[in-house]
Enzyme design. Structure first.
Site, short mmCIF file in Angstrom:
data_model
loop_
_atom_site.label_atom_id
_atom_site.label_comp_id
_atom_site.label_asym_id
_atom_site.label_seq_id
_atom_site.Cartn_x
_atom_site.Cartn_y
_atom_site.Cartn_z
N LYS A 1 1.03 -1.25 0.08
CA LYS A 1 -0.08 0.09 -0.22
C LYS A 1 0.96 1.15 0.08
CE LYS A 1 -3.92 -2.38 2.12
NZ LYS A 1 -4.66 -2.60 3.58
N GLN B 1 -4.80 -1.26 9.43
CA GLN B 1 -4.84 -2.70 8.97
C GLN B 1 -5.52 -3.65 9.94
OE1 GLN B 1 -3.38 -3.49 5.74
NE2 GLN B 1 -4.33 -5.54 6.20
N ASP C 1 -11.35 2.97 4.13
CA ASP C 1 -11.74 1.51 3.86
C ASP C 1 -13.05 1.38 3.88
OD1 ASP C 1 -9.93 -0.49 3.72
OD2 ASP C 1 -9.49 -0.78 5.69
#
Ligand code: NDP
Length: 300
Positions: A54, A98, A121
């Protein structure tokens, strides 16, 4: 094999290129550089790989990447304090924590501490509610990637029968909501669905997000349907040597490709789109934060 292969790797590259072009223009015209902060707690090897990837792709499209690596035993208080700091940092437009988090941390509490406008997200309960009510929101990256590929392949999705197999909060449910928003007739199938094969055979669009290797076979697929395989499963591959493995989806590619009109492969289908959509979401969040027009073709 008769199906068209939907090349997620190439599609993801085109999304990254669009993001990079937009980012360059933002810098030049508005003197703004989008920034993505990724928070990793602990040493989970798979998570470390994702976070590295990422960060690398964020920098490659011209954005700022901020990585925060915290010890496995970081307290909830310290993690929430970091999120608060990032929420209030104007250089940070997107925040991603994460997952999974170590067991002593409450995932819902942590995710819902992120400013919804920076929740790239799309897991914050406000964004879930906005998506569910058809309003502008941050959209989870994997379903957004699936939607982009479907729109590209079909043009309009209006009136198509869509079956989503799987009802998780990160893939199945948001996928179903997005398809509904694009005026599909949507069915969500799951582990309790009766005669799931027959349900799937009704689908013009069949999305498999189950986590069971090669569960969906060609006889589940309506001739000509579009099959989107979200699954990522590692299975033994003795043909490659002792102890070797390979990645497969939730669909049995060969038999499904015989019947489908189009299909995403695994690897090289949905997977590469997920990070590309994370970058797209960060750009969108940055544009919204600065009251600038959103990037075309990169939002839901
Ligand atoms: P979850 O385990 O959270 O959800 C799986 C869903 O599948 C559940 O709703 C479950 O039903 C349903 N299910 C399980 N077994 C069956 C069955 N036999 N028949 C019908 N439905 C079944 O998984 P995720 O949604 O997180 O992930 C799904 C897959 O997608 C995984 O392979 C994952 O690795 C992959 N993935 C890929 C991503 C990418 O970037 N490409 C990103 C995220 C996930 P029930 O609710 O009834 O238990």
């Amino acid at each position: 094999m008769s199906a068209t292969i939907i090349d997620g790797k190439a599609f993801a590259a085109s999304v990254r290129e669009k993001v990079a072009t937009h980012v360059a223009r933002l810098k030049e015209v508005n003197d703004i550089t989008p920034g993505l902060a990724v928070v990793l707690v602990g040493e989970d090897p798979a998570s470390q790989v994702y976070v590295r990837s990422k960060g690398k792709q964020t920098v490659e499209v011209g954005m700022n990447s901020y990585e925060h690596k915290l010890d496995d035993d970081t307290s909830e208080e310290d993690l929430l304090a970091l999120i608060d700091k990032l929420n209030n940092d104007p250089a940070v437009h997107g925040i991603l924590v994460q997952l999974p988090l170590p067991d002593h941390l409450n995932e819902d509490l942590v995710i819902n501490a992120i400013d919804p406008a920076k929740d790239v997200d799309g897991f914050h309960i406000s964004n879930v509610g906005l998506l569910g009510t058809g309003q502008k929101s941050m959209v989870p990256c994997t379903p957004l990637g699936c939607l982009m590929m479907l729109r590209d392949h079909h043009g309009s999705l209006s009136g198509l029968n869509a079956v989503v197999v799987g009802r998780s909060n990160i893939v199945g449910k948001p996928m179903a909501n997005l398809l509904l928003r694009d005026s599909c007739t949507v069915t969500i199938a799951h582990s309790r669905t009766k005669d799931i094969e027959a349900v799937c055979r009704q689908a013009d669009i069949l999305v498999a997000a189950v986590g069971r290797p090669q569960m969906v076979t060609g006889d589940w697929v309506k001739p000509g349907a579009t099959v989107i395989d979200v699954g990522i499963n590692r299975i033994p591959a003795p043909e490659k040597g002792e102890g070797k493995t390979r990645l497969v989806g939730d669909c049995d590619f060969d038999s499904c490709a015989e019947v489908a009109g189009a299909i995403t492969p695994v690897p090289g289908g949905v997977g590469p789109m997920t990070i590309a959509c994370l970058l797209a979401n960060t750009l969108t969040a940055c544009c919204r934060a600065n009251a600038l027009p959103e990037p075309e073709g990169l939002t839901a």
